[in-house]
Design a protein around this motif. Structure first.
Motif, PDB file in Angstrom:
ATOM      1  N   PHE A  80     -68.936  32.895  49.915  1.00 34.55           N
ATOM      2  CA  PHE A  80     -69.368  31.035  48.785  1.00 34.55           C
ATOM      3  C   PHE A  80     -70.021  30.477  49.793  1.00 34.55           C
ATOM      4  N   GLN A  81     -68.398  30.100  50.716  1.00 37.46           N
ATOM      5  CA  GLN A  81     -68.607  29.190  51.482  1.00 37.46           C
ATOM      6  C   GLN A  81     -70.086  29.361  52.277  1.00 37.46           C
ATOM      7  N   SER A  82     -70.166  30.355  52.600  1.00 37.73           N
ATOM      8  CA  SER A  82     -71.677  30.338  53.587  1.00 37.73           C
ATOM      9  C   SER A  82     -72.806  29.629  52.514  1.00 37.73           C
ATOM     10  N   MET A  83     -72.620  30.184  51.453  1.00 40.73           N
ATOM     11  CA  MET A  83     -73.772  30.112  50.734  1.00 40.73           C
ATOM     12  C   MET A  83     -74.178  28.788  50.064  1.00 40.73           C
ATOM     13  N   GLU A  84     -73.274  27.844  50.313  1.00 36.31           N
ATOM     14  CA  GLU A  84     -72.768  26.565  49.522  1.00 36.31           C
ATOM     15  C   GLU A  84     -72.895  25.868  51.208  1.00 36.31           C
TER      16      GLU A  84
END
Length: 503
Positions: free
Chosen positions: A337-341
């Protein structure tokens, strides 16, 4: 059926009432009027199928009444009755479509023969009208479907047949080969689910009507039959067309209080190229960067950064699932999720890839544990706020729940499998108590480690494998000693044991 007699002479009206065989021809109500003015009121209210009218009347005469009936446009048969053998009356009666023209004094045979033919003619016309109405209804249903399929076929093709091009030109008066065009797409999956309660037909019917109200001759709107949730707007008036798209976007919000994902591609020379541009815009714009969903998404909002593939993390996810630790799953998901953001593109394409690859991995994991394919919680793909805007918070929450659900399934399966194996071992000991059984023999037979069997058996039965086997043998020995053939020898055996002070 109903009829009306219009004549300023009362005795003429009464004579027709008495002479005509109304019931024979299915006429149940007969009205009277003394002139055309009074007749209009009755006709408007009762809509009689048969109209008998005099021509020479005060106020509104027969000619004026015929003109009015012609404009009125409902299905009826007019029989003109007049005492004047006048060409002027005859000509007007024919011009305005009267069924027949008979003269006073009226003969009963002529009246009833005319009445019979008029009723027959009306029924034939009514039957044809009903048939035409049904055909029109079918055409209204079938024609849009036909054009949906036709246009859906050309948006993915680099070349279109001459026959198809001519059909399109005949229908919309545009040669799409020689007109630069732009394609707009409405992604309506959220609308189908939340606004129309999963009724796809109603969703497309309603939204296409809204689109057509604004597009007019600037383009054509249709349902992409190759996509479950896509409306395509093909524009050849590229100046006015884009402003129409914004109006459609706003009109859909006014109707539903929700924003529909709407994108516009770049202007291209071919329909297929224009559609491809719009499709790329739809799939690759970053959902987190479109803050103002009131605006239509344009080509400059696309994001070229990579997307995340769950398959690249399958090993780590598998270990976390096998451990049964939701904490370990959270660590992996937090990283994704951090990478997506921050470094990746959270787009509609990303959502589709996640769902497709999750289904692949889920299926493999369930097969490994021999679990029948279960349904995930029914309320899924629910990461849109009430107004239609994307919610990253909802997306994260739903994906965690998907993996938590899998952990619970796999944990239950491991427990059942473990319990089943230990029960089988216990049953094996009962059946083979009279054999020389070692723990290693059991481990080899059931393809399990000695340590695992010893630990799980103790947990399930409160005893070691050897202790459990010894108890079975003792119970069998007691049963044998209770049988008569063995009882005396058993007593002697007990006596010897007592002398040895064992008992």
């Amino acid at each position: 059926m109903k009829a009306i007699i219009i004549d300023d002479e009362k005795h003429v009206r009464e004579g027709i009432q008495l002479l005509a065989e109304w019931h024979k021809y299915g006429i149940k109500e007969v009205f009277e009027a003394k002139d055309g003015e009074e007749a209009k009121t009755i006709i408007n209210a009762q809509k009689p199928e048969l109209v008998f009218t005099d021509m020479n009347m005060p106020n509104v005469d027969g000619i004026a009444l015929l003109k009015w009936l012609d404009r009125l446009g409902y299905l009826n048969e007019v029989i003109v009755i007049s005492g004047y053998d006048d060409y002027q009356y005859m000509r007007n009666a024919i011009y305005y479509g009267s069924f027949d023209y008979i003269l006073k004094p009226i003969e009963p045979d002529v009246l009833n023969e005319t009445l019979e033919r008029a009723v027959t003619h009306w029924r034939e016309r009514d039957q044809k009208q009903q048939f035409d109405l049904e055909n029109d209804k079918v055409a209204k249903v079938v024609k849009p479907i036909y054009w949906d399929h036709l246009f859906s076929g050309i948006i993915d093709r680099s070349s279109v047949s001459e026959e198809t091009l001519q059909k399109i030109k005949k229908e919309i008066n545009v040669d799409i080969r020689n007109v630069p065009c732009t394609v707009a797409l409405l992604h309506i999956s959220f609308m189908i689910e939340q606004v129309f309660d999963r009724d796809e037909e109603l969703a497309f019917f309603t939204l296409l009507n809204i689109c057509n109200e604004y597009i007019g001759e600037a383009g054509v709107c249709f349902r992409n039959v190759n996509q479950r949730d896509q409306i395509v707007i093909l524009l050849w008036d590229n100046v006015q067309g884009k402003s129409y798209i914004q109006k459609i976007h706003e009109a859909i919000y006014s109707f539903s209080a929700r924003y529909c994902t709407t994108v516009v591609g770049a202007e291209r020379q071919s329909v297929a190229s224009a559609y491809h541009s719009a499709k790329e815009t739809l799939l690759t714009f970053n959902l987190l960067n479109v803050k103002r969903w009131k605006q239509v998404v344009t080509r400059d909002k696309t994001d070229s950064r990579p997307v995340i593939h769950l398959l690249d993390y399958s090993q780590e996810i598998s270990w976390a699932l096998q451990s049964g630790s939701k904490g370990k799953i959270d660590e992996i998901l937090d990283q994704l999720f951090q990478s997506m953001e921050s470094t990746c593109n959270l787009s509609i394409k990303q959502l589709q890839i996640w769902e497709q690859q999750f289904e692949i991995l889920k299926s493999n994991w369930l097969k490994e544990y021999q679990i029948d394919e279960p349904s995930l919680p029914s309320k899924r793909l629910c990461y849109w706020e009430e107004d239609g805007c994307f919610s990253f918070e909802y997306f994260q929450r739903e994906k965690r729940e998907d993996f938590y659900h899998l952990i619970d399934l796999l944990s239950d399966a491991k427990y059942c499998k473990s319990k089943s194996s230990i029960e089988e071992i216990a049953e094996y000991l009962v059946q083979h108590y009279d054999q020389d059984i070692k723990l290693q023999d059991i481990a080899d037979h059931f393809y399990l480690s000695r340590e695992y069997i010893a630990r799980k058996f103790k947990q399930s039965y409160g005893d070691t494998v050897i202790g459990y086997l010894t108890n079975i043998r003792m119970e069998k020995a007691i049963d044998l000693l209770e049988n008569p053939p063995f009882k005396n020898s058993g007593n002697r055996f007990k006596s010897r044991l007592s002398k040895r002070k064992i008992f």
